[in-house]
Design an enzyme around this catalytic site. Structure first.
Site, mmCIF file in Angstrom:
data_model
loop_
_atom_site.group_PDB
_atom_site.id
_atom_site.type_symbol
_atom_site.label_atom_id
_atom_site.label_comp_id
_atom_site.label_asym_id
_atom_site.label_seq_id
_atom_site.Cartn_x
_atom_site.Cartn_y
_atom_site.Cartn_z
ATOM 1 N N CYS A 115 58.821 -29.263 57.271
ATOM 2 C CA CYS A 115 60.833 -29.153 57.258
ATOM 3 C C CYS A 115 61.033 -28.401 56.414
ATOM 4 O O CYS A 115 62.786 -27.661 56.874
ATOM 5 C CB CYS A 115 60.863 -30.614 57.336
ATOM 6 S SG CYS A 115 59.856 -31.581 58.993
ATOM 7 N N HIS A 252 69.069 -28.026 58.434
ATOM 8 C CA HIS A 252 67.738 -28.868 58.665
ATOM 9 C C HIS A 252 67.731 -29.843 60.204
ATOM 10 O O HIS A 252 68.516 -30.576 59.975
ATOM 11 C CB HIS A 252 66.538 -29.303 57.792
ATOM 12 C CG HIS A 252 65.271 -29.687 58.726
ATOM 13 N ND1 HIS A 252 64.357 -29.431 59.592
ATOM 14 C CD2 HIS A 252 64.913 -30.941 58.715
ATOM 15 C CE1 HIS A 252 63.613 -29.615 60.255
ATOM 16 N NE2 HIS A 252 63.867 -31.181 59.809
ATOM 17 N N ASN A 282 63.519 -32.501 66.920
ATOM 18 C CA ASN A 282 63.747 -31.174 64.973
ATOM 19 C C ASN A 282 61.537 -30.690 65.289
ATOM 20 O O ASN A 282 61.108 -31.635 65.689
ATOM 21 C CB ASN A 282 62.411 -32.816 64.368
ATOM 22 C CG ASN A 282 62.619 -32.350 62.771
ATOM 23 O OD1 ASN A 282 62.498 -31.553 62.245
ATOM 24 N ND2 ASN A 282 62.572 -33.380 62.283
#
Ligand code: UT7
Length: 325
Positions: A115, A252, A282
């Site tokens: 990520c 993020h 996500n």
């Protein structure tokens, strides 16, 4: 003093057509729209079509970034693709994107920091540009996480989605001050001892199979809140800036509660935070460039705005970047 700065000259994105809602998930799993919304802020996610690969998503995002940048594809001398879901074990999916774009003058490679991948890729491209080894870089974050999810595991599969975002960076002269346009700084970290909190239980050298994502959600959450706040403060202090200087905070998109907690710790108002997790879930390395794409398209992020990005992911890896748009 004249310095080389990596200036964002264009931003693009792509989301697969198919949308999967929380209610649809609740029909096949022991979960509910209410639980997913309350615990994560997610209402839906995009899912790549059968046969639609990470390179397809990455190409579409890169193509739209090129259009926004008004740069010729032949000027691109570097393609960095942040992904944990490559088309194949090798070659790098970045080279597939290079071929699809016809970017014949580029060097291309993938970056694997889960990520945090986009922040790592942006930092890498910035250093190539600053050192004079690149002039115009395409930096992409693209993922098809739907392919590495255990769709029986309600603790993970409801949280992720597919998508891609991209920026074009161009070398431009700056004065070496925080008033310069371009990337002002990046800060990267990792701690391999935290492997077991978030990983995929397969790979070419271990099981010979792709494997599925495994996560200790609560523990990841705990590290995320602490480390994201630390790495954003690190970015501000390194530049002699404070949170009040930030025009847009683009974190993020892992969990709305983590985003809110970090913004609150920093003292950044919700109206200066770009949130896409409700729509995209996500998307790992794609989440920041997708959020940048959304917020430039709707005219929130404008030229000369100061943008703070940060991410944490498997590894664990984490990092931040400060960009004058
Ligand atoms: O991008 C990489 C970084 N990733 C992250 O930052 C993710 C970080 N973690 C999180 O976002 C959160 O920890 C989650 C959203 C994954 C989970 O939220 P939580 O508040 O930590 O919930 P929990 O894991 O403690 O689970 C609470 C309860 C459990 O039931 P019991 O043991 O209390 O009876 C779970 O079994 O919720 C249950 N649960 C669910 N219930 C309905 C877990 N998943 C679900 C689900 N639907 N999908």
């Amino acid at each position: 003093m004249t310095v080389r700065r990596s200036v964002v000259v264009g931003c693009g994105g792509y989301l697969p057509e198919k949308i999967l809602t929380n209610d649809e998930l609740a029909q096949r799993l022991d979960t509910s729209d209410e639980w997913i919304r309350d615990r994560s802020g997610i209402t839906q996610r995009h899912i790549a079509a059968e046969g639609e690969l990470t390179s397809d998503l990455a190409f579409a995002a890169a193509h739209s970034a090129l259009g926004a940048a008004g740069v010729s594809v032949q000027d691109i001398d570097m393609i960095l693709l942040a992904t944990s879901t490559p088309d194949e074990t090798f070659p790098a999916t970045a080279t597939v994107v290079q071929s699809k774009l016809g970017a014949d003058n580029a060097m291309s490679f993938d970056i694997q920091a889960v990520c945090s991948g986009f922040v790592y890729a942006l930092a890498t491209a910035d250093n190539f540009i600053k050192s004079g080894q690149a002039e115009t870089a395409m930096v992409i974050g693209a993922e098809t996480f739907s392919r590495i999810l255990d769709w029986q595991d309600r603790g993970t599969c409801v949280l992720f989605g597919d998508g891609a975002g991209a920026v074009v960076l161009k070398a431009e002269p700056g004065q070496g001050t925080t008033a310069d346009r371009g990337i002002l700084s990046t800060h990267l970290h990792s701690d391999g001892r935290l492997h077991d909190l978030l990983y995929v239980d397969g790979g070419p050298s271990s099981t010979g199979e792709v494997g599925f994502l495994r996560m200790e959600g609560k523990e990841v959450f705990r590290h995320a809140v602490v480390k994201m706040a630390e790495v954003t403060v690190e970015a501000l202090e390194a530049n002699g800036l404070t949170a009040s200087d930030i025009d847009w905070f683009v974190p993020h998109q892992a969990n709305k509660r983590i985003i809110d907690g970090t913004a609150k710790k920093l003292g950044i108002n919700g109206d200066r935070v770009v949130v896409t997790i409700d729509q995209h879930a996500n998307t790992s390395a794609a989440s920041i460039p997708l959020a940048l794409w959304v917020a430039t398209r709707d005219d929130r992020i404008k030229r000369d705005n100061l943008v703070l990005i940060e991410a944490l992911g498997g590894g664990m890896t984490w990092g931040s970047g400060l960009v004058r748009w």
